[in-house]
Every structure is written in C-alpha cells, then in structure tokens.
Design a protein around this motif. Structure first.
Motif, short mmCIF file in Angstrom:
data_model
loop_
_atom_site.label_atom_id
_atom_site.label_comp_id
_atom_site.label_asym_id
_atom_site.label_seq_id
_atom_site.Cartn_x
_atom_site.Cartn_y
_atom_site.Cartn_z
N THR A 147 53.12 -32.01 107.17
CA THR A 147 53.49 -32.42 105.82
C THR A 147 54.64 -31.59 105.27
OG1 THR A 147 51.25 -33.20 105.35
CG2 THR A 147 52.65 -32.67 103.45
N LEU A 148 54.58 -30.27 105.47
CA LEU A 148 55.65 -29.40 104.98
C LEU A 148 56.98 -29.76 105.64
CD1 LEU A 148 53.82 -25.93 104.95
CD2 LEU A 148 54.11 -27.56 103.06
N ALA A 149 56.95 -30.02 106.95
CA ALA A 149 58.18 -30.38 107.65
C ALA A 149 58.70 -31.74 107.17
CB ALA A 149 57.93 -30.41 109.16
N ARG A 150 57.80 -32.69 106.97
CA ARG A 150 58.22 -34.02 106.51
C ARG A 150 58.85 -33.94 105.12
NH1 ARG A 150 55.65 -37.21 103.09
NH2 ARG A 150 53.64 -36.15 103.37
N LEU A 151 58.26 -33.16 104.24
CA LEU A 151 58.78 -33.04 102.88
C LEU A 151 60.09 -32.25 102.82
CD1 LEU A 151 55.46 -32.28 100.96
CD2 LEU A 151 56.78 -34.42 100.90
N GLY A 152 60.26 -31.33 103.76
CA GLY A 152 61.40 -30.41 103.71
C GLY A 152 61.08 -29.20 102.86
N MET A 153 59.96 -28.54 103.18
CA MET A 153 59.53 -27.34 102.46
C MET A 153 59.57 -26.14 103.40
SD MET A 153 56.39 -28.77 100.09
CE MET A 153 56.53 -27.51 98.81
N TYR A 154 60.13 -25.06 102.94
CA TYR A 154 60.24 -23.80 103.67
C TYR A 154 58.89 -23.08 103.58
CZ TYR A 154 62.41 -19.28 104.97
OH TYR A 154 62.76 -18.10 105.58
N ALA A 155 58.47 -22.43 104.67
CA ALA A 155 57.18 -21.72 104.69
C ALA A 155 57.39 -20.25 105.02
CB ALA A 155 56.24 -22.35 105.71
N ALA A 156 56.89 -19.38 104.15
CA ALA A 156 56.89 -17.93 104.39
C ALA A 156 55.46 -17.51 104.68
CB ALA A 156 57.41 -17.19 103.17
N PHE A 157 55.26 -16.84 105.83
CA PHE A 157 53.92 -16.44 106.26
C PHE A 157 53.77 -14.93 106.19
CE2 PHE A 157 54.55 -20.44 108.50
CZ PHE A 157 53.33 -21.07 108.38
N HIS A 158 52.63 -14.47 105.68
CA HIS A 158 52.29 -13.07 105.93
C HIS A 158 52.01 -12.92 107.41
CE1 HIS A 158 50.78 -9.03 105.43
NE2 HIS A 158 49.87 -9.37 106.33
N SER A 159 52.53 -11.84 107.99
CA SER A 159 52.25 -11.54 109.39
C SER A 159 52.06 -10.05 109.55
CB SER A 159 53.41 -12.04 110.27
OG SER A 159 53.11 -11.90 111.65
N GLY A 160 51.03 -9.66 110.31
CA GLY A 160 50.73 -8.25 110.46
C GLY A 160 49.45 -7.87 109.75
N ILE A 161 49.22 -6.57 109.65
CA ILE A 161 48.01 -6.06 109.01
C ILE A 161 47.97 -6.50 107.55
CG2 ILE A 161 48.81 -3.86 108.08
CD1 ILE A 161 45.79 -4.22 110.40
N PHE A 162 46.77 -6.72 107.03
CA PHE A 162 46.64 -7.18 105.65
C PHE A 162 45.71 -6.25 104.89
CE2 PHE A 162 45.59 -10.33 102.24
CZ PHE A 162 46.90 -10.60 101.87
N ALA A 307 69.29 -16.03 105.60
CA ALA A 307 68.34 -16.66 104.67
C ALA A 307 68.91 -17.95 104.10
CB ALA A 307 68.01 -15.69 103.54
N LEU A 308 70.17 -17.93 103.73
CA LEU A 308 70.79 -19.12 103.15
C LEU A 308 70.76 -20.28 104.14
CD1 LEU A 308 72.40 -20.39 100.80
CD2 LEU A 308 74.48 -19.55 101.91
N GLU A 309 71.12 -20.02 105.39
CA GLU A 309 71.12 -21.08 106.40
C GLU A 309 69.72 -21.61 106.66
OE1 GLU A 309 72.99 -19.44 109.84
OE2 GLU A 309 75.00 -19.41 108.94
N HIS A 310 68.74 -20.72 106.69
CA HIS A 310 67.37 -21.14 106.99
C HIS A 310 66.80 -21.97 105.85
CE1 HIS A 310 64.46 -20.83 110.11
NE2 HIS A 310 63.57 -20.13 109.43
N TRP A 311 67.05 -21.56 104.63
CA TRP A 311 66.58 -22.32 103.46
C TRP A 311 67.21 -23.71 103.45
CZ3 TRP A 311 63.08 -22.39 99.65
CH2 TRP A 311 63.33 -23.19 98.53
N GLU A 312 68.49 -23.79 103.69
CA GLU A 312 69.17 -25.08 103.66
C GLU A 312 68.70 -25.99 104.79
OE1 GLU A 312 73.30 -24.06 103.65
OE2 GLU A 312 73.37 -23.80 101.46
N ALA A 313 68.42 -25.40 105.97
CA ALA A 313 67.90 -26.21 107.07
C ALA A 313 66.51 -26.75 106.76
CB ALA A 313 67.87 -25.37 108.35
N ALA A 314 65.67 -25.90 106.14
CA ALA A 314 64.30 -26.32 105.83
C ALA A 314 64.28 -27.42 104.78
CB ALA A 314 63.48 -25.12 105.36
N THR A 315 65.05 -27.25 103.73
CA THR A 315 65.00 -28.17 102.59
C THR A 315 65.95 -29.35 102.75
OG1 THR A 315 66.66 -26.85 101.39
CG2 THR A 315 64.33 -26.31 101.04
N ARG A 316 66.77 -29.33 103.79
CA ARG A 316 67.69 -30.42 104.10
C ARG A 316 68.59 -30.78 102.92
NH1 ARG A 316 62.81 -32.07 106.71
NH2 ARG A 316 62.31 -33.65 105.13
N GLY A 317 68.98 -29.74 102.20
CA GLY A 317 69.92 -29.93 101.11
C GLY A 317 69.34 -30.51 99.85
#
Length: 359
Positions: A147-162, A307-317
């Motif tokens: 769903t996130l990919a279809r909508l064009g939404m960027y995802a930030a994940f926590h990774s590592g110790i919490f 970051a700019l390139e990744h955001w634009e790729a995710a949201t497709r403009g």
C-alpha cells in the motif's frame, strides 16, 4: 545568512536535509515557526518530522490506543502544515497485533486503512515504523508495504537496539530484506542499525547487486547516520559505511526532538555529525581526499542530495497536501522525553532535545 554557510568558502556551501526529527506532542513542541527558525539559522532546507510516539510500549498496546495513533497523525499533519515546503510530515504506523485485539492480520488491515487516510485526508507522504511484535519480512505485513509503495509514501524504519528493551529483536537490519519484494518501495533504516552496523552495511551492500539501473535514485533502502552508536563506535561505524557502500546510500539525520534552539542544534547535531563524517572520511580507503572536489560532492550528497533524491523517488513528485486546522489535535498519550543518561549513551552531547524514559 544561515550559520552553516559560514563553515566554508563560497564554492562549498552546505545545504542540509535532516531525515530524522521528532515531535513530542502539543504540550511540548511549541510553534512550528520555532522549528523553521532553527532550520533557517542552521542552513537546514527540509526536515522529516515524525509524529509523536505512543507512551504505552508494544506489549501494552490494545485496540483502545488506535484513537491515539490517529490523533498523533492528525497532530503531525497539522504541525507541518504551518510550513509544508520545509517540514515533511511522517505518520507513525504500527501493525502491532495488540491494536486489533491480538489479530495480526487485522492489525495490518487497520494500518493499511490508516495509511490510506493519512494520504487522502491528511495529505501526508511519509511514515515512520518501529517493528514491534512484527517484522518487516513477515508475509502477513506485506500488504501494508504494498500500500505504501502504491500510494507513493516514504518509509523511515527504526533499526538497531531499541530503548524499550522489548522490541530490538524485530529491528535487526537483515529483517528488512523482505522489503525488496515490494516493487517501487522506498525508505531508510535509522541509526546505521547499531549495534548491528556490520549487518546493516552488508544488507544494504547486497542491494548494489540489484540496482535500479538508469534511474536517478537507484536504491530501495538507504541508511541515516543519526546517533544510535555511542561515541566509541561512531567514527569506525561511519568509516566502514563509507568504505563499503555507494556514496548515495547514506544520509544525515539528527534524531532531534523539537523544539531546539539554533546554537544547541549546531553544537549537539550538525557539528558532531560533520566532525564524525570528516574523521571517518580521513580514515577511509575509498573517500576522496580532503579539500578535493570529490570530498565536497560526497559531503553534499550525505547531508542533502541523497535524501532529496530518495524522497522524490518515493513520492513520485506528488508533494504533501497538508491542511492546517483551527484547533490543534490533542496528544494526551504521547511518550515522554528521554533522560540525560539515555541521551549521553546515544550521542556525545546530553541535552533536553530527546525523549525521556528510564532504562
């Protein structure tokens, strides 16, 4: 003149995008104008701004907390609507079975619906996720990522110790390999996944064998360098990443909790991150030498362009469509700030701009 413009000569002005910042709720955050003021003073062009985390930890979540999830997402959309070209709103989603009375598939469906609501009604284009009683490679969670990919939404994940001492097993970097099954998915792993830095680097490096050739942004996943590593690990961790990963896979992130005065943001985040980057680059076997055009380009990539390139790729403009409300949404169950002792463990400078919770 932004203060970061005083750090170098005219050919080396450093714009910045901060891909890891937090809100803490209506009682703490102050005005969005104060955030933008700090950004202006420090040369930060844009910031990823995450909705407040919930006070109850994953093992304590029930379906009664779903209203809080929605309120927190309403809140961050309203907060960032004050300056939508600078503040990029990130909803917090969590397909934790507890939010659906123990039904894992039901929790995923609830989050699919919340993602759609955040996109359609709130105009949000980013989400933050902390795996908790679910993993990113779990088959039953894949509909959410589709769903996130279809909508064009960027995802930030926590990774590592919490810091909750309960969720870290779900946040190992190799568990995010499953995201590569989702066509068009874009996101990043936070903190270079400390203490599993080597595993994070290996996971991202494997993607280089399957790059999206011919596209400006080649990667589905990148990593942010926000301080997850305690200081004894920081330089060596970044050195390894610079040695092993393509120059367009790493991004600056502060992990700041707003509000934050400009001087503190510089002293606690930008200056230490720049110092760590330069020390790691000096020790790297692959990075262009100091003072060269290649080093300037690499610095600009890590602190801005990646970051700019990744955001634009995710949201497709398709940019944010945030609407400011007349009444600020309430956040009574937002998580408290982190103690100075916890922050000192995570970064060189202990300060008030992190959430507090007792270890």
């Amino acid at each position: 003149m932004p203060r970061t413009q005083r750090l170098g000569v005219p050919y080396d002005r450093l714009p910045i995008i901060d891909v890891h910042t937090h809100t803490s709720g209506a009682d703490v955050d102050g005005s969005p104008n104060d955030v933008v003021h700090t950004m202006d003073e420090c040369g930060v062009e844009q910031a990823f701004v995450f909705a407040p985390l919930l006070r109850p930890h994953g093992l304590m979540l029930t379906d009664e907390h779903m209203d809080d999830v929605r309120r927190h997402n309403d809140y961050v959309a309203n907060f960032c609507a004050q300056s939508p070209e600078r503040l990029l709103a990130f909803a917090v989603l969590n397909p934790n079975p507890g939010l659906a009375g123990g039904d894992a598939d039901g929790a995923v469906q609830i989050m699919v619906e919340e993602a759609q609501r955040c996109y359609d009604e709130l105009g949000i284009r980013g989400v933050k996720l902390v795996p908790d009683r679910w993993g990113a490679s779990d088959e039953h969670v894949q509909p959410l990522f589709e769903t996130l990919a279809r909508l064009g939404m960027y995802a930030a994940f926590h990774s590592g110790i919490f810091l909750d001492e309960r969720s870290s097993q779900y946040c190992r970097p190799a568990s995010y390999e499953g995201l590569h099954r989702i066509a068009g998915f874009h996101g990043h792993l936070a903190h270079l996944s400390w203490p599993w830095v080597d595993e994070c680097i290996a996971t991202l490096a494997m993607e280089t064998f399957h790059a999206n050739a011919g596209q400006k942004d080649r990667w589905q996943l990148k990593a942010d360098l926000s301080f997850g590593c305690p200081e004894d690990w920081q330089v060596d961790s970044v050195r390894k990443a610079l040695n092993m990963l393509p120059s367009d896979m790493l991004m600056y992130g502060s992990d700041v909790f707003w509000p934050c005065e400009p001087v503190r943001y510089l002293e606690d985040f930008i200056y230490p991150q720049l110092a760590t980057f330069e020390a790691a680059a000096a020790l790297s076997r692959r990075v262009p030498v100091a003072g060269s055009g290649g080093r300037i380009e690499l610095r600009r990539r890590v602190f801005y362009e990646n970051a700019l390139e990744h955001w634009e790729a995710a949201t497709r403009g398709c940019g944010q469509q945030l609407q400011r409300r007349t009444v600020t949404p309430s956040t009574p169950n937002a998580r408290d700030r982190r103690s100075d002792r916890c922050q000192a463990f995570r970064s060189p400078i202990a300060g008030p701009n992190q959430p507090q919770q007792t270890l």
